[in-house]
Write an enzyme that holds these catalytic residues in place. Sequence first.
Site, short mmCIF file in Angstrom:
data_model
loop_
_atom_site.label_atom_id
_atom_site.label_comp_id
_atom_site.label_asym_id
_atom_site.label_seq_id
_atom_site.Cartn_x
_atom_site.Cartn_y
_atom_site.Cartn_z
N ASP A 91 0.84 -1.20 0.00
CA ASP A 91 0.00 0.00 0.00
C ASP A 91 0.88 1.24 0.00
O ASP A 91 1.87 1.32 0.70
CB ASP A 91 -0.90 -0.01 1.23
CG ASP A 91 -1.85 1.18 1.24
OD1 ASP A 91 -2.23 1.63 0.15
OD2 ASP A 91 -2.20 1.63 2.33
N CYS A 110 -8.08 -1.18 -5.85
CA CYS A 110 -7.12 -1.50 -4.80
C CYS A 110 -7.85 -1.28 -3.49
O CYS A 110 -8.93 -1.82 -3.30
CB CYS A 110 -5.84 -0.68 -4.94
SG CYS A 110 -6.08 1.08 -5.18
N SER A 111 -7.32 -0.45 -2.61
CA SER A 111 -8.06 -0.13 -1.39
C SER A 111 -8.87 1.15 -1.58
O SER A 111 -10.07 1.16 -1.45
CB SER A 111 -7.10 0.02 -0.21
OG SER A 111 -7.80 0.31 0.97
N ARG A 148 -2.64 2.46 -6.64
CA ARG A 148 -2.27 1.25 -7.36
C ARG A 148 -3.18 1.04 -8.57
O ARG A 148 -2.74 0.55 -9.61
CB ARG A 148 -2.35 0.06 -6.41
CG ARG A 148 -1.31 0.10 -5.31
CD ARG A 148 -1.44 -1.03 -4.31
NE ARG A 148 -2.35 -0.71 -3.22
CZ ARG A 148 -2.51 -1.47 -2.14
NH1 ARG A 148 -1.84 -2.60 -2.02
NH2 ARG A 148 -3.35 -1.11 -1.19
#
Length: 1442
Positions: A1025, A1057-1058, A1063
């Site tokens: 991350d 991604c999060s 990303r």
Amino acid sequence: MRRLLEPCWWILFLKITSSVLHYVVCFPALTEGYVGTLQESRQDSSVQIRRRKASGDPYWAYSGAYGPEHWVTSSVSCGGSHQSPIDILDHHARVGDEYQELQLDGFDNESSNKTWMKNTGKTVAILLKDDYFVSGAGLPGRFKAEKVEFHWGHSNGSAGSEHSVNGRRFPVEMQIFFYNPDDFDSFQTAISENRIIGAMAIFFQVSPRDNSALDPIIHGLKGVVHHEKETFLDPFILRDLLPASLGSYYRYTGSLTTPPCSEIVEWIVFRRPVPISYHQLEAFYSIFTTEQQDHVKSVEYLRNNFRPQQALNDRVVSKSAVRDAWNHDLADFLDNPLGTEASKVCSSPPIHMKVQPLNQTALQVSWSQPETIYHPPIMNYMISYSWTKNEDEKEKTFTKDSDKDLKATISHVSPDSLYLFRVQAVCRNDMRSDFSQTMLFQANTTRIFQGTRIVKTGVPTASPASSADMAPISSGSSTWTSSGIPFSFVSMATGMGPSSSGSQATVASVVTSTLLAGLGFGGGGISSFPSTVWPTRLPTASAASKQAGRTVLATTEALASPGPDVHSAPSKDSEGTEEGEKEEKSESEDGEREHEEEEKDSEKKEKSEATHTAAESDRTAPAPTPSSPHRTAAEGGHQTIPGRRQDHSAPATDQPGHVAPDLDPLVDTATQVPPTATEEHYSGSDPRRPEMPSKKPMSRGDRFSEDSKFITVNPAEKNTSGMLSRPSPGRMEWIIPLIVVSALTFVCLVLLIAVLVYWRGCNKIKSKGFPRRSREVPSSGERGEKGSRKCFQTAHFYVEDSSSPRVVPNESVPIIPIPDDMEAIPVKQFGKHIGELYSNSQHGFSEDFEEVQRCTADMNITAEHSNHPDNKHKNRYINILAYDHSRVKLRPLPGKDSKHSDYINANYVDGYNKAKAYIATQGPLKSTFEDFWRMIWEQNTGIIIMITNLVEKGRRKCDQYWPTENTEEYGNIIVTLKSTKVHACYTVRRLSVRNTKVKKGQKGNPKGRQNERTVIQYHYTQWPDMGVPEYALPVLTFVRRSSAARMPDMGPVLVHCSAGVGRTGTYIVIDSMLQQIKDKSTVNVLGFLKHIRTQRNYLVQTEEQYIFIHDALLEAILGKETAVSSSQLHSYVNSILIPGVGGKTRLEKQFKLITQCNAKYVECFSAQKECNKEKNRNSSVVPAERARVGLAPLPGMKGTDYINASYIMGYYRSNEFIITQHPLPHTTKDFWRMIWDHNAQIIVMLPDNQSLAEDEFVYWPSREESMNCEAFTVTLISKDRLCLSNEEQIIIHDFILEATQDDYVLEVRHFQCPKWPNPDAPISSTFELINVIKEEALTRDGPTIVHDEYGAVSAGMLCALTTLSQQLENENAVDVFQVAKMINLMRPGVFTDIEQYQFVYKAMLSLISTKENGNGPMTGDKNGAVLTAEESDPAESMESLV
């Protein structure tokens, strides 16, 4: 367009115009925000702080309303008399005999992998998990260190330490805090009980070279860029972070330097600094924090996080009694207390400036002496003041002896004049300090003037909320420099005078009429000139001549620069300027390009202001009289004075009164400043003096209250015309021009809106509801034919299809063209381009990424649906929002709550030559699973790209939205897991998706016939991350395979991604650029990224990710696609053996790429330490730092975490193998510790040299006696033999490793192999051993340890062939180049000869041939080549490989 001519339009226009005029006339003093008195603001600030205190969570900051001067409101101890930090005066410090050598215990040990770093928002803290003890130095006992904190300045090595020695401050101060473990169980407990704690202060000084001891810290900083981020640190030695000599230190009793400011700290301040390079310093300046003002949060750079120095009072500072430690270079240290910069100034600025009226005709100016005197004594003070009356400017400077009262009386004061005061200290040799605060006085009204802003102290600035992904951007206003400019009214008004150090003075280009209007001169606005854009060198001749041909007028927008440019503490006023000047010196010397880029940014800002509301359109542009012709200065908007020669400028081309057509004609340049000036002072009759406009129209802010003592303009607000002044008698003179200007502005706005509506309507009709496709920049050969055609001309804003609900937008979205100079780069020049970006400490990358950050700053793109109260809970992060214009809209659900059921935090993103190629979204929350799968069904998505793990570093990053096994139901969508394939860096899941509400053949079903589909999820598992993967090759493989899986009938690829920005954006850019490389052989990373940034915020989140994109693309260009199917491998091998134009084969080029790895991948500094060198058999075969296998360090022993071993990526796991050397006699226990620490259960021994001595060859215990390794014992329990087909034998040993403290047992199988590969045996026998190892590994956990004598080619060959054989079994294809290169990246020196690389190809050809022909007859030769009986064509045979 005809509607514009209808009467109703003109009636509406007249009504609006009259309303505007009525508003302006009736409420001339209204501003954007309420401006009260100083007493009111302080009262409000105190109330806010008391409220926070009452809530139990007092908020504090390093600047603003919650800055250090307000800490005492929430923490009473902060007002104590024994506070820290302090300035230590060496000659006042007494030697204390009790302060002897400092005793450190555990500081020489490497930290464990449990040590972690956190961005607290106020500093970066290291939480120490190991035992570090401190005693001696007068400490009352043995203390344990618990945490480390850092404090730093603004940029480029500027002063940032909290403590100072003889006035010298350093770029960074590290503080180590410790407590008495005999009394308390934690550091926090000791503070809460108000008991004594200790602290060390270590200064960091800039050095030309990197300090390798800081590398783990610097690497950790990159993982905690944003507030609340945490990361585990690589092992480091805390002692290496301390000065080389610990004998010279200062001791005093003080306090914590942050609230609660408890006065319980025994401070140890080391005199000698620790080196740090500028490159390493940059990591500190890249840290972000979250600033809070009431309910508004904003993300800013965390800089200048130090508390102002406190008074020593009755305390005594002591020195250590280790006398020899103070002798070395102390004289040099004291002679230059502040290094190169501080040696040029007399002292810090005079403080506590005050101007008070004595009577109707006299004023008294008072001040206090500087806090720090660098070159004592102060001989006298220079008081400079300027005033204006009847448009004439007066000025006077006089001196005041320092031994008298620090006051000066100014007589014959006129109530109609404006006075500006500031003070400068003068030491010997005419060495001067920086100027104090500039005070502006008129008619009993005093203003503090800082930089280019008028501020009211104690008022919080409410910054708009922004994301942690976006740094605040400084927009550079036009500036010019002058050598030795006199201290005139202009230099005072801008807060800058001649440099006290004799360097070139930096003067803001204009003081616009808002400032003067607020002081009784005219209307207009004041420009903000952030220090980050002030050059400190004169422009070159060529640059100046380019800039001289155009007029640049002042803007009215004050922009907040990153970092606190307005300090609340008076002692910091000069530091902000000094730091800004230091920052300029590191700027690129390519002056022409910088000025051109600033010029373009200025043009864009000024053009956008032409459409501002009528509240900002009350400015006029008086034309110069014919008797004062002028030429324009470089980017400054200044007019030269007749008769004055202008250096470095082109002949004048502009006529008097001419205004550049592309700039805002409503902006007034109130002062005319010459671009060059002499050393002489101006006199009132000098015809070359700057002229004021003959007429002084008032702005809306032209009145002020007689009761106000301070009047402020909030620097975070855009309108800075809120300064209040008296009404002018010439008020009616500007009403007529205002009517005309307002009318013209309104007509232009209406026409512009009509054109935009018409243009968009045409586009909708032409595209039938779809956006226009992005166009690409032609290759160099096509540019001549295509003319000025550019890549990604405009940002696309979408018209949703009929299946999506329509929402009427609240405002139109602007169309943003990509800058004209953004052209694609041919792949042949891409390597050179990256080299240029990497040069000068990656300055090119920084510039590019800053441009990316700015590209959407002025677009006013909304995200109202994300901020709606009914939708906020659907966002994983409060600051990662979905733009309204490009968001994915779900079909609304029936029912009462259907109004906002169309929302999901996801945006369409364009790809290469394809609109809406991707959907970028956040990692789904449990509450949004149904929405997530609805979106996949409605958008006909067939590929999901997941680039996050569910939990990372202990934090939930994404919730599992697919079934672990069997089936899960998400609303109307039923998802079934069909298969899972695990690879080293990614996992592929095949999912079946069925919609229970859609019947076969139903009309609403997008596919028409199916109610069930297959969705493939590609899940990358090795991407940290906020960071980047260690290696680019696996990422390229992941991108290529996931991209190849997309079918033409599928909808957009879903990428998450999060947060769905960092990303996610990196993947999208790499995938799109790979397609562009394939199609056009060109790359345009910057242009494409700026384009997709208009579709989802903060795509590609960090500069590190931006650099990684370039590295990955360069790897793809150089290595090309090397994965080959088994059926094509033979012809592929023959093709790479054909010599090219230069006589080299592609095989040779591949091998060159394998052996010439990037320097950052082959750092081996642990192996090169003196304590570790004897542990290496061969210094040329040692582990790279990125893949080094670490051991748990033994307490009290240095270097016990090192073993010559490297992780190697396999087919199924990223650490599937460990390659190491044959253990040396003194590293045998380290070898077994590695097996124990990493739970390895298979050892493969490949002896390269049978001549090893018996005691060195056998590193395992006999059956009669166990080996004791302290934490465990090794016991041989059995021995067996396995015969191979060529009658060679493998000896198998079984061991048990038993823990001495508990019941844990580890079973290990050891394979003692014969010579491998055997050159005398058929090449097919190579895989016999590999098959044995593979079969055994299926039943065992942990990595497989493979070693030969040096841990080199034999071990590497076995790992490579094992991985390739597994790839062949699973994919029916092999990628020899990638496997070989990854091994050499992770363990440099494995493949050193091209014949070794050829052998891998031969072995795979043999294996494929064996599989194709079964066990048919084979002929082998002793060189390892194999021929099948049917092969007859020599060109096609494997013999051609030799």
